[in-house]
Motif scaffolding. Structure first.
Motif, PDB file in Angstrom:
ATOM      1  N   UNK A 509       0.779  -1.147  -0.035  1.00  0.00           N
ATOM      2  CA  UNK A 509       0.166   0.004  -0.218  1.00  0.00           C
ATOM      3  C   UNK A 509       0.921   1.285  -0.048  1.00  0.00           C
ATOM      4  N   UNK A 510       0.899   2.014  -0.916  1.00  0.00           N
ATOM      5  CA  UNK A 510       1.620   3.297  -1.008  1.00  0.00           C
ATOM      6  C   UNK A 510       1.274   4.484  -0.311  1.00  0.00           C
ATOM      7  N   UNK A 511       2.200   5.242  -0.088  1.00  0.00           N
ATOM      8  CA  UNK A 511       1.616   6.420   0.803  1.00  0.00           C
ATOM      9  C   UNK A 511       0.816   7.579  -0.133  1.00  0.00           C
ATOM     10  N   UNK A 512       0.204   8.270   0.462  1.00  0.00           N
ATOM     11  CA  UNK A 512      -0.644   9.140  -0.336  1.00  0.00           C
ATOM     12  C   UNK A 512       0.411  10.060  -1.303  1.00  0.00           C
ATOM     13  N   UNK A 513      -0.233  10.003  -2.426  1.00  0.00           N
ATOM     14  CA  UNK A 513       0.275  10.849  -3.580  1.00  0.00           C
ATOM     15  C   UNK A 513       1.482  10.251  -4.148  1.00  0.00           C
ATOM     16  N   UNK A 541       0.309  -3.761  -6.209  1.00  0.00           N
ATOM     17  CA  UNK A 541      -0.070  -2.486  -5.322  1.00  0.00           C
ATOM     18  C   UNK A 541      -1.583  -2.479  -5.097  1.00  0.00           C
ATOM     19  N   UNK A 542      -1.894  -2.178  -3.631  1.00  0.00           N
ATOM     20  CA  UNK A 542      -3.482  -2.266  -3.429  1.00  0.00           C
ATOM     21  C   UNK A 542      -3.874  -0.784  -3.081  1.00  0.00           C
ATOM     22  N   UNK A 543      -4.768  -0.590  -3.209  1.00  0.00           N
ATOM     23  CA  UNK A 543      -5.370   0.972  -2.749  1.00  0.00           C
ATOM     24  C   UNK A 543      -5.466   1.034  -1.067  1.00  0.00           C
ATOM     25  N   UNK A 544      -5.717  -0.161  -0.582  1.00  0.00           N
ATOM     26  CA  UNK A 544      -6.025  -0.173   0.775  1.00  0.00           C
ATOM     27  C   UNK A 544      -5.449  -1.702   1.331  1.00  0.00           C
ATOM     28  N   UNK A 545      -4.618  -1.835   2.309  1.00  0.00           N
ATOM     29  CA  UNK A 545      -4.183  -3.223   2.804  1.00  0.00           C
ATOM     30  C   UNK A 545      -5.330  -3.657   3.865  1.00  0.00           C
ATOM     31  N   UNK A 546      -5.668  -5.060   3.597  1.00  0.00           N
ATOM     32  CA  UNK A 546      -6.639  -5.617   4.672  1.00  0.00           C
ATOM     33  C   UNK A 546      -5.874  -5.681   5.819  1.00  0.00           C
ATOM     34  N   UNK A 547      -6.833  -5.330   7.054  1.00  0.00           N
ATOM     35  CA  UNK A 547      -6.519  -5.186   8.329  1.00  0.00           C
ATOM     36  C   UNK A 547      -7.415  -5.964   9.520  1.00  0.00           C
TER      37      UNK A 547
END
Length: 628
Positions: A509-513, A541-547
């Motif tokens: 999951x990438x940092x914003x921007x 690359x995921x937009x949001x990592x499952x937590x």
């Protein structure tokens, strides 16, 4: 030993046979205080029988050089005396970086007699080898010379430079490296020693530590598990029984000796049961010439046991038996990582003998379970427990307390207790998590035990990725990716692989921007991960990592996603002409995880076998649901 060797090869049909074997105390089965004493007794019985046959490198069908048990004892004595002459003391270690060769066996037996042996994976990076040697308190190093392997000598030189307290270095094939002061040619120096007896103090106590075996291979310094005389002696009987070994057996030795598979399972245990080992190649079973000639070698040496890791079994399926006579085979044995059921069935059919899967760990000396030699083969199970070791499934809380043992067929963490279990890692900080509060070894594997005592592994409580029997700690991948300035979260899991069992893959999951491609991150990982085997085969690359609810990365969802991708790719070619195939992977109460393949349209009789053929080589279970 002379009176009990044959008795180990008893009928093994069910758990009742294990319990019957245990009615005789282990001290009566193996009445010795050291591996060296047991070996001497074996030599007395089989003095002129070949213990080892070393095949010529690069020519597996060439004439091998036999080494009798009497000659092996002489070399063992000389090697032990060599170490003593260099100042080795009890509690000090001989670390060796050698390929498969007779000198590796001389080193193992000689070092275990007077000190502690520590075989190291030659494929590790130099800093890892150095870390293991330091942790093992190595005072003698055995290395491969430049003439035989420039790469291995370069690694040895790295260690020598950073360990000034080494008392001596002995070099296989040594020449220009040898200075006559600290670095000496191994064979020449060994030949100078007394072969008739060991002239110094022996490891003569059952609890003397005689071996350090490293687990895994891709963390900074892998954990070191001590082996004692007691542990290894117990396996002469229990594994001798469970694996059905007798002096009538002949095995191909092609598994690495830095692992218990090569050093104990098809090393010490068979040798101390009077078996002949054929050393196939310095590269072992990684030598394609050996695999290509495997069935001919079985014919030539009248091999009785087909043994190897699941990836090797898959490779052998592509090698025709041809006109080779393989009728001497009595059984097949595999372990080290989960074996696909279809591969087990296929190799059993090809070889004519049941391919029996077993289970063990470095920390328990050898195998602790195996399918019964004469009993019912239940493919997908790792069989029944061996004598003198308890194997249970249990629920364990965060403090290491066993809250309850699992019911029949209920999944829990597999735990073990017995005389074969290590007393604890050299690095004591690992021991609290490795053992329950009342002393059971925690395997980290999940499984269930059925009503007949058969053990079925269903997954892992820990995150290790097992690639072709090689343990990969996902943290080494995750730590490397977290060094990238664009990465917010990173997780690595095992992706099902038809050959290697699992391949490491990464999710990010990438940092914003942030703006970076998967290819750029994969290249970054390759540059920052110190072990080639751990380089991720794929990166998503995921937009949001499952937590989880407490904010931890939920890795089961990632494992399931990775499996879905693999199965979809395998079945893509079948999804045509109105056929729709979808794959989902979910938790399963019996199998741990299960892939459900939903099929709409098409001919069931035609598609069914095609799906089975494509997904059969994977260890992940699947079922097909036909939607009409």
């Amino acid at each position: 030993m002379a009176n009990s060797l044959k008795a180990f090869n008893l009928p093994f049909n069910s758990l009742a046979d294990v319990e019957k074997f245990e009615q005789t105390p282990i001290e009566q089965w193996v009445p010795y205080h050291s591996v060296y004493d047991a070996f001497c007794a074996t030599v007395e019985k089989f003095a002129d029988k070949p213990a080892l046959i070393a095949l010529p490198p690069g020519d597996p069908m060439g004439e091998g050089i036999p080494i009798t048990y009497r000659e092996l004892l002489a070399k063992t004595n000389q090697t032990a005396n060599l170490f003593l002459s260099a100042g080795l003391k009890k509690g000090e270690t001989v670390t060796y970086i050698l390929p498969l060769c007779p000198q590796a066996y001389f080193t193992m037996l000689g070092a275990e007699a007077v000190g502690t042996v520590n075989a190291v994976n030659p494929l590790l990076e130099p800093e890892h080898i150095h870390g293991i040697a330091e942790a093992a308190n190595a005072t003698i190093l055995i290395a491969t010379g430049q003439a035989l392997s420039p790469e291995l000598w370069e690694k040895a030189a790295y260690v020598i430079e950073r360990m000034p307290n080494l008392k001596a270095v002995y070099v296989l094939g040594g020449d220009k490296e040898c200075d006559g002061k600290k670095i000496f040619p191994l064979d020449a120096e060994t030949a100078k020693q007394d072969a008739s007896a060991i002239n110094g103090p022996l490891n003569d106590s059952l609890d003397d530590v005689i071996g350090y075996y490293h687990t895994g291979g891709t963390t900074g310094v892998p954990k070191l598990a001590p082996h004692t005389n007691r542990m290894q002696l117990s396996q002469i009987a229990s594994s001798g029984f469970g694996l059905g070994y007798s002096e009538k057996d002949c095995l191909l030795a092609g598994l690495p000796m830095f692992h218990i598979s090569g050093s104990i399972v098809v090393g010490l245990v068979p040798m101390l049961n009077g078996i002949t080992l054929v050393i196939v190649s310095p590269q072992g079973f990684r030598d394609p010439l050996v695999i290509g000639n495997y069935w001919r070698l079985v014919d030539k040496y009248k091999v009785t046991v087909l043994g190897g890791v699941p990836t090797m079994m898959s490779a052998l399926l592509n090698v025709p038996v041809g006109d080779a006579d393989i009728s001497t085979l009595r059984a097949g044995l595999t372990g080290g990582s989960a074996a696909p059921i279809e591969v087990l069935k296929a190799i059993s059919e090809k070889s004519g003998v049941p391919m029996l899967e077993g289970y063990g760990m470095t920390e328990v000396t050898c195998f602790t379970t195996m399918q019964p030699q004469q009993g019912e083969v239940r493919f997908g199970s790792v069989g029944l427990r061996f004598p003198f070791v308890e194997v249970k499934a249990a629920d364990i809380d965060e403090s290491g307390h066993i809250t309850r043992f699992s019911d029949v067929d209920e999944i829990g963490e597999i735990i073990m207790k017995g005389i074969c279990v290590t007393p604890g890692y050299v690095q004591a900080e690992y021991n609290q998590k490795a053992f329950t509060t009342d002393g059971w070894l925690r395997s980290g594997d999940l499984g269930r035990i059925d009503a007949d005592g058969y053990i079925w592994l269903t997954g892992r409580a820990k995150d290790l990725i097992i690639r072709g029997g090689h343990n990969i700690d996902p943290s080494i991948i995750e730590e490397a990716l977290h060094e990238h300035p664009s990465v917010e979260l990173a997780a690595a899991v095992g992706r099902p692989d038809a050959y290697a069992g699992e391949m490491p893959v990464a999710y990010v999951q990438l940092k914003p921007d942030a703006n970076v491609t998967p290819e750029e991150l994969k290249e970054f990982a390759r540059e920052h991960i110190p072990e080639r085997a751990a380089n991720p085969a794929d990166l998503t690359i995921l937009s949001e990592m499952p937590l989880t609810g407490v904010g931890k990365i939920f890795k089961p969802a990632l494992r399931h996603d990775a499996a879905v991708k693999v199965f979809n790719a395998e079945l893509k070619a079948l999804a045509a002409d109105g056929v729709v195939i979808t794959v989902t992977v979910d938790n399963h109460p019996v199998h741990g995880s299960l892939a459900t393949v939903s099929v709409t349209g098409g001919d069931k009789d035609q598609l069914g076998p095609q799906i089975a053929e494509k997904l059969g080589p994977y260890t992940l279970r699947h079922e097909v649901v036909w939607q009409g």
